[in-house]
Design a protein around this motif. Structure first.
Motif, mmCIF file in Angstrom:
data_model
loop_
_atom_site.group_PDB
_atom_site.id
_atom_site.type_symbol
_atom_site.label_atom_id
_atom_site.label_comp_id
_atom_site.label_asym_id
_atom_site.label_seq_id
_atom_site.Cartn_x
_atom_site.Cartn_y
_atom_site.Cartn_z
ATOM 1 N N SER A 80 0.785 -1.090 0.104
ATOM 2 C CA SER A 80 -0.047 0.033 0.020
ATOM 3 C C SER A 80 0.843 1.288 -0.057
ATOM 4 O O SER A 80 0.488 2.136 -0.830
ATOM 5 C CB SER A 80 -0.989 -0.139 1.339
ATOM 6 O OG SER A 80 -2.095 -1.154 1.357
ATOM 7 N N ARG A 81 1.879 1.199 0.692
ATOM 8 C CA ARG A 81 2.809 2.319 0.831
ATOM 9 C C ARG A 81 3.475 2.701 -0.427
ATOM 10 O O ARG A 81 3.664 3.648 -0.892
ATOM 11 C CB ARG A 81 3.878 2.294 1.904
ATOM 12 C CG ARG A 81 4.921 3.211 2.025
ATOM 13 C CD ARG A 81 5.523 3.115 3.429
ATOM 14 N NE ARG A 81 6.414 2.402 3.476
ATOM 15 C CZ ARG A 81 6.236 0.965 4.324
ATOM 16 N NH1 ARG A 81 5.028 0.901 5.108
ATOM 17 N NH2 ARG A 81 7.131 0.031 4.031
ATOM 18 N N TRP A 82 3.756 1.483 -1.141
ATOM 19 C CA TRP A 82 4.495 1.661 -2.661
ATOM 20 C C TRP A 82 3.556 2.019 -3.377
ATOM 21 O O TRP A 82 3.842 3.059 -4.226
ATOM 22 C CB TRP A 82 4.913 0.176 -2.879
ATOM 23 C CG TRP A 82 5.650 0.089 -4.184
ATOM 24 C CD1 TRP A 82 6.874 0.825 -4.580
ATOM 25 C CD2 TRP A 82 5.142 -0.502 -5.430
ATOM 26 N NE1 TRP A 82 6.956 0.159 -5.893
ATOM 27 C CE2 TRP A 82 6.160 -0.300 -6.357
ATOM 28 C CE3 TRP A 82 3.914 -1.090 -5.718
ATOM 29 C CZ2 TRP A 82 5.776 -0.788 -7.474
ATOM 30 C CZ3 TRP A 82 3.645 -1.776 -6.846
ATOM 31 C CH2 TRP A 82 4.553 -1.626 -8.078
ATOM 32 N N VAL A 83 2.376 1.783 -3.441
ATOM 33 C CA VAL A 83 1.460 2.029 -4.486
ATOM 34 C C VAL A 83 1.149 3.483 -4.314
ATOM 35 O O VAL A 83 0.795 4.304 -5.328
ATOM 36 C CB VAL A 83 0.003 1.212 -4.447
ATOM 37 C CG1 VAL A 83 -1.184 1.680 -4.944
ATOM 38 C CG2 VAL A 83 0.333 -0.054 -4.731
ATOM 39 N N ARG A 84 0.865 4.024 -2.920
ATOM 40 C CA ARG A 84 0.603 5.461 -2.687
ATOM 41 C C ARG A 84 1.829 6.310 -3.331
ATOM 42 O O ARG A 84 1.432 7.694 -3.877
ATOM 43 C CB ARG A 84 0.433 5.767 -1.166
ATOM 44 C CG ARG A 84 -0.947 5.155 -0.615
ATOM 45 C CD ARG A 84 -1.126 5.767 0.613
ATOM 46 N NE ARG A 84 -0.058 5.570 1.769
ATOM 47 C CZ ARG A 84 -0.109 4.366 2.397
ATOM 48 N NH1 ARG A 84 -1.274 3.535 2.403
ATOM 49 N NH2 ARG A 84 0.807 3.941 3.252
ATOM 50 N N GLY A 85 2.919 5.980 -3.356
ATOM 51 C CA GLY A 85 4.345 6.529 -3.648
ATOM 52 C C GLY A 85 4.185 6.934 -5.340
ATOM 53 O O GLY A 85 4.493 7.694 -5.885
ATOM 54 N N MET A 86 3.823 5.559 -5.808
ATOM 55 C CA MET A 86 3.990 5.590 -7.279
ATOM 56 C C MET A 86 2.520 6.207 -7.974
ATOM 57 O O MET A 86 2.810 6.670 -9.270
ATOM 58 C CB MET A 86 4.262 4.154 -7.705
ATOM 59 C CG MET A 86 5.473 3.603 -7.154
ATOM 60 S SD MET A 86 6.654 3.979 -8.141
ATOM 61 C CE MET A 86 6.291 3.413 -9.734
ATOM 62 N N SER A 87 1.529 6.064 -7.449
ATOM 63 C CA SER A 87 0.343 6.394 -7.947
ATOM 64 C C SER A 87 0.230 7.729 -8.519
ATOM 65 O O SER A 87 -0.273 7.932 -9.801
ATOM 66 C CB SER A 87 -0.980 6.245 -7.094
ATOM 67 O OG SER A 87 -0.762 6.925 -6.042
ATOM 68 N N VAL A 88 0.539 8.847 -7.838
ATOM 69 C CA VAL A 88 0.610 10.130 -8.429
ATOM 70 C C VAL A 88 1.513 10.433 -9.456
ATOM 71 O O VAL A 88 1.328 10.913 -10.572
ATOM 72 C CB VAL A 88 0.804 11.183 -7.190
ATOM 73 C CG1 VAL A 88 1.035 12.554 -7.650
ATOM 74 C CG2 VAL A 88 0.018 11.109 -6.093
ATOM 75 N N ILE A 89 2.554 9.761 -9.489
ATOM 76 C CA ILE A 89 3.829 10.002 -10.438
ATOM 77 C C ILE A 89 3.265 9.172 -11.762
ATOM 78 O O ILE A 89 3.120 9.661 -13.006
ATOM 79 C CB ILE A 89 5.048 9.395 -9.976
ATOM 80 C CG1 ILE A 89 5.575 9.997 -8.767
ATOM 81 C CG2 ILE A 89 6.009 9.440 -11.325
ATOM 82 C CD1 ILE A 89 6.858 9.255 -8.171
ATOM 83 N N ALA A 90 2.652 7.962 -11.626
ATOM 84 C CA ALA A 90 2.236 7.117 -12.741
ATOM 85 C C ALA A 90 0.699 7.685 -13.354
ATOM 86 O O ALA A 90 0.867 8.109 -14.454
ATOM 87 C CB ALA A 90 1.845 5.827 -12.207
ATOM 88 N N ALA A 91 0.069 8.507 -12.525
ATOM 89 C CA ALA A 91 -1.162 9.253 -13.045
ATOM 90 C C ALA A 91 -0.599 10.441 -13.826
ATOM 91 O O ALA A 91 -1.271 10.726 -14.908
ATOM 92 C CB ALA A 91 -1.934 9.519 -11.785
ATOM 93 N N GLY A 92 0.282 11.058 -13.327
ATOM 94 C CA GLY A 92 0.984 12.411 -14.227
ATOM 95 C C GLY A 92 1.540 11.838 -15.527
ATOM 96 O O GLY A 92 1.348 12.629 -16.421
ATOM 97 N N MET A 93 2.158 10.922 -15.514
ATOM 98 C CA MET A 93 2.923 10.283 -16.577
ATOM 99 C C MET A 93 1.677 9.899 -17.682
ATOM 100 O O MET A 93 1.825 10.165 -18.903
ATOM 101 C CB MET A 93 3.931 9.239 -16.509
ATOM 102 C CG MET A 93 5.324 9.826 -15.680
ATOM 103 S SD MET A 93 6.399 8.283 -15.771
ATOM 104 C CE MET A 93 6.835 8.045 -17.173
ATOM 105 N N GLN A 94 0.767 9.184 -17.057
ATOM 106 C CA GLN A 94 -0.457 8.663 -18.260
ATOM 107 C C GLN A 94 -1.091 9.865 -18.568
ATOM 108 O O GLN A 94 -1.484 9.799 -19.802
ATOM 109 C CB GLN A 94 -1.202 7.692 -17.516
ATOM 110 C CG GLN A 94 -0.594 6.424 -16.975
ATOM 111 C CD GLN A 94 -1.413 5.286 -16.360
ATOM 112 O OE1 GLN A 94 -2.765 5.697 -15.905
ATOM 113 N NE2 GLN A 94 -0.984 4.113 -16.015
ATOM 114 N N LEU A 95 -1.283 10.978 -17.962
ATOM 115 C CA LEU A 95 -2.090 12.046 -18.371
ATOM 116 C C LEU A 95 -1.271 12.729 -19.368
ATOM 117 O O LEU A 95 -1.789 13.077 -20.697
ATOM 118 C CB LEU A 95 -2.435 13.055 -17.441
ATOM 119 C CG LEU A 95 -2.868 14.368 -17.650
ATOM 120 C CD1 LEU A 95 -4.362 14.035 -18.373
ATOM 121 C CD2 LEU A 95 -3.214 15.139 -16.476
#
Length: 606
Positions: free
Chosen positions: A253-268
Motif C-alpha cells: 500500500s505504501r509503495w502504491v501510494r508513492g507511485m500512483s501520483v507519478i504514474a497518473a501524471g505520466m499517463q495524463l
C-alpha cells in the motif's frame, strides 16, 4: 522412464565456460546472435510500420491538393502502405517468436547454472537460508527475467527508432510544430527521475523482501501441516503467515501510494487526448497566422502520438525491467557463492582411517559449533556419537564427507587432508545417510542406485533386502519401477530404509549415519543393524545415535557437549564411570521403557 544415468548427466558439473559466479554478459554470450536477430527484425518491422501512416499522410495531401488526382500515384501509395503493414506483421511475429524461444533457453541456462551451483556450495550455506527464499530465486526470479529477454530488447529499440525517424520527418515538415508536439514528452520525462528516488528503491526492496517472507512462511506451514493438525496449533501456525501477509499489504500500500501520483501524471501527459490537444492548439495557431498549410497538420496528428512511445514504454516497462534487474542480481548472488575449493593436484587416500586434528568450526563469528575436536576412527569399527541437541553431533559428522571445511584444524582420510582429495574420489570413499531423507521423483530402483547408476537389478534388490525394505517395495503398484512422489508416497521410516539401501549399494569404505533409523520401528532397526554388522568388515562406520541398542553395539562411544568431546570409550566402561554418558543412558532407558509401554514410534502400524 528417467534413469540414473540420465540423472547423472543432468546434474553433471558445467564446463569452465559456464563457471559459477560468471557475469551475466558471459552467461548470455552464446545467445547474442538470437538477441541481434530479435533487435534487427523489430527495427525492420517498426520502420515498415511507418509506411501505412506515411501513406495516409501522402494520400491526405494528394486528395486535399487543388491539382487533378493522380490515380497511379494514389494506388502506388496504397500498395506501399499495405506492403509496409505486411512486413511489419511478419517481422514482429518472427521477432516475438525468436525472443520467446531465446527466453526459454536463457531461463533453462539459469536454472541449470543454479542447480549446478547449489550442488557444490557448502551445506552450511543452506542452513542459514530459508527454503522459500531459494525456491523464489530458482522459480520466481528466473521467471522474472522473461520481460527483460523476450520483450524489452525489441520493444525498447522499436520504441526509440520509430519516434526518431518520425521526429526527423516532422522537422522537415515544420520545426515549430515539431517542438510543440514534443511538449507532452518533456512533461513526462520530468517525472521519470521521481521513479528512481532512493525512497522508491527502498520501497521496492521492502516489497521483494515481504514476498520472500510470505513464500518462506507458506513452505514452512505446508511442511509442518501434519504436526499442526495433530496438536491443534493451527492458530499459532497461521500467525506467521498472517503476519507476513499483513506486512506485505502494508508495504504494498505504501509503495502504491508513492507511485500512483507519478504514474497518473505520466499517463495524463502521454495520453492520446492530451497529445492531440497540444498538437491541435499549436497547429491551429500556426495555420491561422499563415505559418502552416492546413494539409501539413495531418502528419503531426498521425505521427505525433508515436513520439510519446519511448517515455510510455519506459513508464510501462520500468517496473518489469527493475524487477528483472533485481532478480538477475539475486541470481548472480547465488551463482557467486564460492564452492569448496577443489585441489589442483588431487591425492588419493591411503586407506580409510579417519582422523580429526584440533578441529574447530563456526557457522558465524559469535559461536563455535565445534571446539578442539581430536578423534580417530579406525577401519572395522563403529563409533557412536551421542549428546544433547545442539552439542555439535551433526556438524561433526558432516565434516567427514566434506559438506564444509573446518575453520581450524584438519580432517584426514587415509592420512590425506580432505581438502587434498578430489570431490569425486571423496564421494566414492564416504557415504552419508541423512536423518531428513529426500527421495527423487524417479523409480524406487533409480533412487537406490543413485550413487551406482550401472548397478544391476539383483544388486539393487540385495541392498533393499539388507535394509529390510524389499517386501514393502514389492507391495508398490509397479514394484521397483514405481515412481516415488507420483505413484506412491512412503512413510518416514520407509524413506530412511530406501536411503540406507542406497548407502549399502554404494559400498563406500566410510559410512556415516546421521540418526538414519530415527523413524524406523525396533524390528526394522535391528534388521538394519544386522546388515551393517554383516557388511562392516573393515569399514569405518560413524553413527549419531539415541537408541540404547545402537550405542551398546558400538566399539567406541563419543559424548559431545557444547561442541567439545567430554567423554569417550566403550559403553560399558563409560557406564561404570557414572559421568555424562551414564546420565544419558539412564534418561534414554527411562524413555524407552515408556515407549515400550505404549507409545508408538517410527512407522509402526497406526
Amino acid at each position: 522412464m528417467t534413469t540414473t544415468t540420465d540423472l547423472a548427466q543432468t546434474i553433471e558439473q558445467p564446463d569452465a565456460d559456464s563457471a559459477v559466479g560468471q557475469s551475466m554478459t558471459r552467461l548470455l554470450r552464446p545467445h547474442l546472435r538470437s538477441f541481434a536477430a530479435v533487435v534487427i527484425l523489430q527495427v525492420i518491422g517498426a520502420l515498415a510500420g511507418l509506411a501505412p501512416l506515411l501513406a495516409v499522410v501522402e494520400l491526405g495531401r494528394t486528395l486535399l491538393s487543388p491539382d487533378p488526382i493522380d490515380h497511379v500515384h494514389v494506388w502506388t501509395v496504397m500498395i506501399a502502405g499495405a506492403t509496409g503493414l505486411l512486413i511489419r506483421l511478419l517481422c514482429t511475429a518472427a521477432s516475438s517468436g525468436i525472443g520467446h524461444v531465446l527466453d526459454s533457453r536463457v531461463q533453462l541456462t539459469f536454472r541449470r547454472q543454479l542447480a549446478a551451483s547449489l550442488g557444490r556450495v557448502p551445506i552450511g550455506w543452506f542452513s542459514r537460508r530459508r527454503t522459500g527464499e531459494l525456491a523464489k530465486v530458482v522459480g520466481e526470479d528466473v521467471s522474472a527475467v522473461h520481460p527483460f529477454i523476450a520483450h524489452a530488447p525489441g520493444e525498447l529499440v522499436a520504441a526509440f527508432v520509430v519516434p526518431l525517424v518520425s521526429l526527423i520527418y516532422l522537422f522537415t515538415v515544420d520545426w515549430r510544430l515539431t517542438l510543440i508536439t514534443l511538449i507532452p514528452v518533456v512533461l513526462a520525462i520530468t517525472l521519470v527521475p521521481l521513479l528512481m528516488l532512493p525512497t522508491r528503491t527502498r520501497e521496492q526492496e521492502a516489497y521483494d523482501a515481504a514476498m520472500a517472507r510470505i513464500a518462506s512462511s507458506v513452505v514452512e506451514f505446508v511442511q509442518g501441516i501434519s504436526v499442526v493438525k495433530a496438536f491443534g496449533g493451527g492458530e499459532r501456525a497461521h500467525r506467521t503467515f498472517l503476519t507476513a501477509a499483513d506486512d506485505f499489504v502494508s508495504i504494498f500500500s505504501r509503495w502504491v501510494r508513492g507511485m500512483s501520483v507519478i504514474a497518473a501524471g505520466m499517463q495524463l501527459a502521454l495520453s492520446p487526448p492530451f497529445v492531440l490537444l497540444v498538437v491541435l492548439v499549436g497547429g491551429t495557431a500556426l495555420i491561422t497566422s499563415g505559418g502552416l498549410a492546413p494539409a501539413d497538420l495531418l502528419p503531426f496528428l498521425l505521427l505525433g502520438l508515436g513520439l510519446t512511445a519511448p517515455v510510455a514504454a519506459l513508464g510501462h516497462g520500468f517496473d518489469d525491467l527493475q524487477s528483472a534487474g533485481r532478480a538477475i542480481g539475486r541470481i548472480k548472488d547465488v551463482l557467486a557463492v564460492r564452492p569448496l575449493p577443489e585441489p589442483a593436484h588431487p591425492r588419493p587416500p591411503q586407506g580409510h582411517r579417519v582422523e580429526l586434528r584440533d578441529v574447530r568450526f563456526a557457522y558465524d563469528a559469535d559461536h563455535e559449533a565445534l571446539r578442539g575436536i581430536d578423534l580417530v576412527l579406525e577401519p572395522g569399527t563403529v563409533t557412536a556419537v551421542v549428546g544433547p541437541s545442539g552439542s555439535g553431533k551433526s556438524t561433526l559428522v558432516q565434516l567427514l564427507p566434506r559438506f564444509f571445511d573446518p575453520t581450524h584444524g584438519s580432517v584426514l582420510l587415509g592420512g590425506i587432508d580432505l581438502r587434498e582429495i578430489g570431490s569425486r574420489e571423496l564421494h566414492r570413499q564416504v557415504s552419508f545417510v541423512f536423518q531428513d531423507v529426500r527421495l527423487l521423483r524417479v523409480s524406487v530402483a533409480d533412487n537406490i542406485a543413485l550413487a551406482v547408476p550401472r548397478a544391476s537389478r539383483d544388486d539393487v534388490i540385495r541392498a533393499a533386502r539388507l535394509a529390510d525394505i524389499h517386501d514393502r517395495i514389492l507391495q508398490l503398484p509397479r514394484g521397483y519401477d514405481t515412481v516415488l512422489g507420483e505413484e506412491t508416497k512412503l512413510s518416514g521410516g520407509e524413506a530412511q530404509r530406501i536411503s540406507i539401501a542406497r548407502a549399502l549399494l554404494a559400498d563406500a569404505p566410510v559410512l556415516v549415519l546421521d540418526e538414519a533409523t530415527s523413524f524406523a520401528d525396533p524390528q526394522t532397526e535391528q534388521a538394519v543393524r544386522r546388515a551393517l554388522a554383516t557388511l562392516s568388515g573393515d569399514r569405518t562406520i560413524v553413527v549419531i545415535a539415541h537408541r540404547l541398542e545402537t550405542v551398546a553395539d558400538a566399539d567406541t562411544v563419543v559424548v559431545l557437549e557444547d561442541g567439545a568431546i567430554v567423554e569417550r570409550g566403550r559403553s560399558a566402561d563409560l557406564l561404570t564411570r557414572g559421568g555424562r554418558f551414564a546420565a544419558f543412558w539412564r534418561s534414554h532407558q527411562s524413555a524407552e521403557i515408556e515407549t515400550h509401554d505404549g507409545v508408538l514410534r517410527g512407522d509402526e502400524p497406526r
